[in-house]
Design a protein around this motif. Structure first.
Motif, PDB file in Angstrom:
ATOM      1  N   ASN A  97       0.826  -1.208   0.000  1.00 28.43           N
ATOM      2  CA  ASN A  97       0.000   0.000   0.000  1.00 28.43           C
ATOM      3  C   ASN A  97       0.868   1.269   0.000  1.00 28.43           C
ATOM      4  O   ASN A  97       0.479   2.312   0.541  1.00 28.43           O
ATOM      5  CB  ASN A  97      -0.968   0.030   1.189  1.00 28.43           C
ATOM      6  CG  ASN A  97      -1.847  -1.201   1.246  1.00 28.43           C
ATOM      7  OD1 ASN A  97      -2.511  -1.563   0.264  1.00 28.43           O
ATOM      8  ND2 ASN A  97      -1.817  -1.889   2.389  1.00 28.43           N
ATOM      9  N   GLY A  98       2.056   1.179  -0.594  1.00 30.84           N
ATOM     10  CA  GLY A  98       2.942   2.345  -0.661  1.00 30.84           C
ATOM     11  C   GLY A  98       3.925   2.208  -1.809  1.00 30.84           C
ATOM     12  O   GLY A  98       3.924   1.229  -2.555  1.00 30.84           O
ATOM     13  N   LYS A  99       4.782   3.230  -1.980  1.00 28.69           N
ATOM     14  CA  LYS A  99       5.755   3.249  -3.073  1.00 28.69           C
ATOM     15  C   LYS A  99       7.131   3.644  -2.530  1.00 28.69           C
ATOM     16  O   LYS A  99       7.246   4.280  -1.478  1.00 28.69           O
ATOM     17  CB  LYS A  99       5.330   4.253  -4.151  1.00 28.69           C
ATOM     18  CG  LYS A  99       4.008   3.937  -4.830  1.00 28.69           C
ATOM     19  CD  LYS A  99       3.676   4.985  -5.884  1.00 28.69           C
ATOM     20  CE  LYS A  99       2.359   4.687  -6.571  1.00 28.69           C
ATOM     21  NZ  LYS A  99       1.213   4.744  -5.630  1.00 28.69           N
ATOM     22  N   THR A 127       6.358   6.686   0.240  1.00 31.84           N
ATOM     23  CA  THR A 127       5.040   7.351   0.358  1.00 31.84           C
ATOM     24  C   THR A 127       3.971   6.275   0.463  1.00 31.84           C
ATOM     25  O   THR A 127       4.171   5.125   0.027  1.00 31.84           O
ATOM     26  CB  THR A 127       4.743   8.241  -0.857  1.00 31.84           C
ATOM     27  OG1 THR A 127       4.803   7.443  -2.049  1.00 31.84           O
ATOM     28  CG2 THR A 127       5.753   9.385  -0.956  1.00 31.84           C
ATOM     29  N   CYS A 128       2.842   6.622   1.113  1.00 34.29           N
ATOM     30  CA  CYS A 128       1.724   5.680   1.248  1.00 34.29           C
ATOM     31  C   CYS A 128       0.582   6.065   0.311  1.00 34.29           C
ATOM     32  O   CYS A 128       0.401   7.236  -0.027  1.00 34.29           O
ATOM     33  CB  CYS A 128       1.229   5.669   2.697  1.00 34.29           C
ATOM     34  SG  CYS A 128       2.393   4.891   3.849  1.00 34.29           S
ATOM     35  N   ASP A 129      -0.201   5.079  -0.086  1.00 35.86           N
ATOM     36  CA  ASP A 129      -1.370   5.335  -0.919  1.00 35.86           C
ATOM     37  C   ASP A 129      -2.408   6.098  -0.118  1.00 35.86           C
ATOM     38  O   ASP A 129      -2.348   6.161   1.122  1.00 35.86           O
ATOM     39  CB  ASP A 129      -1.959   4.008  -1.409  1.00 35.86           C
ATOM     40  CG  ASP A 129      -0.962   3.239  -2.283  1.00 35.86           C
ATOM     41  OD1 ASP A 129      -0.032   3.882  -2.822  1.00 35.86           O
ATOM     42  OD2 ASP A 129      -1.096   1.994  -2.389  1.00 35.86           O
ATOM     43  N   ALA A 130      -3.373   6.697  -0.831  1.00 42.45           N
ATOM     44  CA  ALA A 130      -4.425   7.471  -0.178  1.00 42.45           C
ATOM     45  C   ALA A 130      -5.184   6.585   0.814  1.00 42.45           C
ATOM     46  O   ALA A 130      -5.511   5.438   0.502  1.00 42.45           O
ATOM     47  CB  ALA A 130      -5.383   8.036  -1.233  1.00 42.45           C
ATOM     48  N   CYS A 181       2.708   1.062   5.774  1.00 43.98           N
ATOM     49  CA  CYS A 181       1.533   1.887   5.473  1.00 43.98           C
ATOM     50  C   CYS A 181       0.317   1.227   6.112  1.00 43.98           C
ATOM     51  O   CYS A 181      -0.113   0.136   5.688  1.00 43.98           O
ATOM     52  CB  CYS A 181       1.333   2.045   3.957  1.00 43.98           C
ATOM     53  SG  CYS A 181       2.663   2.984   3.152  1.00 43.98           S
TER      54      CYS A 181
END
Length: 496
Positions: free
Chosen positions: A212-214, A229-232, A257
């Motif tokens: 759930n992140g990049k 970074t994490c997804d919304a 995340c």
């Protein structure tokens, strides 16, 4: 013979004498009176004694040489001087002996230097005592060697001489392969043989992208960075940026995340966080390690805004403060926290009354107060008979450092030390002296004279008189003086 008489046979000539050891008779004119014999020593030996003797007739009627056989002593050149950083090999220092010079490890004789010398018949060494020089071994220069992403330096020695040590280090982010250091050996070569050091870049390994992140960044070597970074709808827990360190590890903590989450609560120094769930309304408890106490709230709750309630507490050491030092003493120890132990020491000349150690307890109190340091006293040393004592004492006691002086009354001399000092052990540094009466000894009496008086100590007087009407010449009385001598010389009695 059989009738009891001793018969002596006397030769009317001098027999041939012995030859000295390591020598011989060089000439002899015969064995009759006034004949002369001459001795000589072998090469490498010198004559000790007379080199000639003459045949003489003795008062007893027999013939004998007038000098004994001399001795032949080996000529010695004496021990040769050894070179600095070297030595000498030889069995002895007699004529014909060869000595060899050598150098210690790491040194060598110059090619122009003589390596040996021979003891000559005149008692000198063939090299005229010229000492060869031992030069230090030098290894080849490594000035042209370049350590990429690193450096080398000399840590002891200079100019690449024997035992010079060189250390290799790599720049931050690189690790070394090959030898860490080299040394100049006694044979003039470096200890690294065929292996050379080199520096290789450090790799921290690949970091995965969190579910759930990049992740942004693909490099894995020293100083590379990764940004997460994490997804919304998801919250980042852990480190958003991580860097590859010189230790080969990524900085920060694992990145996750999570949904509806307060994240891992911040830890505290010298304490711990107890709790496994970090969702809404979950709680965590803070505890301090042994020896520390908590300041602030020990419980925090995960709120709706995904934040932990309250402020982060802190753990401070349980401290008892400085315990104080005993008068005439000192406290040894720098730690005043829980379970720390300090020791108490009295100054020289003082003895301790009370515990020598104290420990900081959980109630922030020391287990014992500082002890008392009491001055050491020596016993009264006493006053010898016929003596005078002088001293300065405090409160009627002979305390540590007190000095006592002794002197004797007139007519007595001091045997022993005139000064006694009280030591830290409570003992006097020397035994008590004695005053011994001055004794001039028996004064003696002249021929045909009479001595009156039986005491010969200081101040005593003896008197003299003569027998048979003889007249006394000199002082009729003598007195024992302070210097232990009788006054005036002893008189004498004149006449037959």
């Amino acid at each position: 013979n059989k009738k009891g008489f001793r018969i002596r046979y006397v030769a009317q000539y001098c027999s041939t004498p012995d030859s000295p050891l390591h020598g011989s008779i060089s000439s002899q004119t015969g064995g009759h009176v006034n004949s002369v014999v001459r001795w000589a020593c072998d090469r490498g030996y010198r004559l000790i004694g007379n080199g000639t003797a003459t045949c003489r007739r003795t008062p007893l009627g027999y013939h004998a040489w007038d000098s004994p056989v001399p001795a032949c002593q080996a000529v010695s050149c004496g021990p040769p001087k050894a070179p600095i950083n070297g030595g000498v090999l030889t069995a002895d220092y007699s004529v014909g002996t060869r000595v060899s010079y050598f150098c210690n490890d790491g040194y060598r004789l110059s090619s122009k230097e003589l390596t040996s010398a021979i003891c000559q018949p005149d008692g000198t060494w063939s090299n005229h005592n010229k000492i060869p020089r031992c030069s230090v071994v030098v290894c080849p220069s490594i000035g042209s060697f370049s350590l990429e992403h690193g450096r080398w330096r000399i840590v002891n020695g200079s100019h690449y001489e024997y035992r010079t040590r060189i250390v290799f280090t790599c720049d931050p982010g690189y690790y070394r392969l090959g030898p860490a250091h080299i040394q100049c050996l006694s044979n003039g070569v470096w200890s690294w043989k065929n292996e050379r050091p080199h520096c290789q870049v450090i790799s921290c390994g690949e970091l995965p992208s969190p579910p759930n992140g990049k992740k942004i960044g693909t490099q894995m070597t020293f100083s590379a960075t990764a940004i997460f970074t994490c997804d919304a709808g998801f919250m980042l827990v852990g480190s958003a940026v991580r860097e590859c360190l010189s230790s080969g590890l990524w900085s920060g903590t694992e990145t996750r995340c999570l949904a509806g989450h307060c994240g891992i609560p911040e830890g505290i120094v010298n304490g711990q966080v107890i709790g496994e769930n970090f969702g809404y309304r979950d709680t965590v408890v803070y505890q301090c390690l042994p020896g520390y106490r908590l300041i602030g709230s020990s419980v925090r709750i995960c709120l709706q805004d995904n934040q932990w309630s309250g402020q982060l507490p802190i753990c401070i050491p349980i401290s008892c403060g400085h315990p104080g030092s005993p008068i005439y003493g000192r406290t040894v120890g720098n730690g005043f926290n829980l379970n720390d132990v300090v020791s108490f020491v009295c100054n020289r000349g003082y003895e301790m009354e009370g515990p020598a150690r104290a420990q900081c307890q959980a109630n922030r109190q020391w287990s014992h107060p500082p002890p008392t340091c009491k001055v050491v006293n020596c016993s009264d040393p006493g006053i010898p008979a016929n003596s005078i004592r002088q001293s300065k004492i405090e409160h009627g006691n002979f305390t540590f450092g007190t000095v006592v002086f002794y002197d004797c009354n007139p007519g007595y001399y001091l045997f022993g030390s005139p000064v006694l000092t009280c030591q830290p052990t409570g003992q006097w540094d020397k035994p008590l002296p004695e005053c011994i009466v001055i004794d001039c000894g028996h004064p003696g009496s002249p021929p045909n004279g009479v001595l009156s008086g039986e005491k010969f100590t200081f101040g005593s007087t003896v008197r003299y008189s003569c027998l048979g009407g003889r007249q006394l010449k000199g002082e009729s009385s003598r007195t024992c003086q302070l210097n232990g001598m009788w006054s005036a010389p002893m008189p004498f009695c004149s006449g037959d």
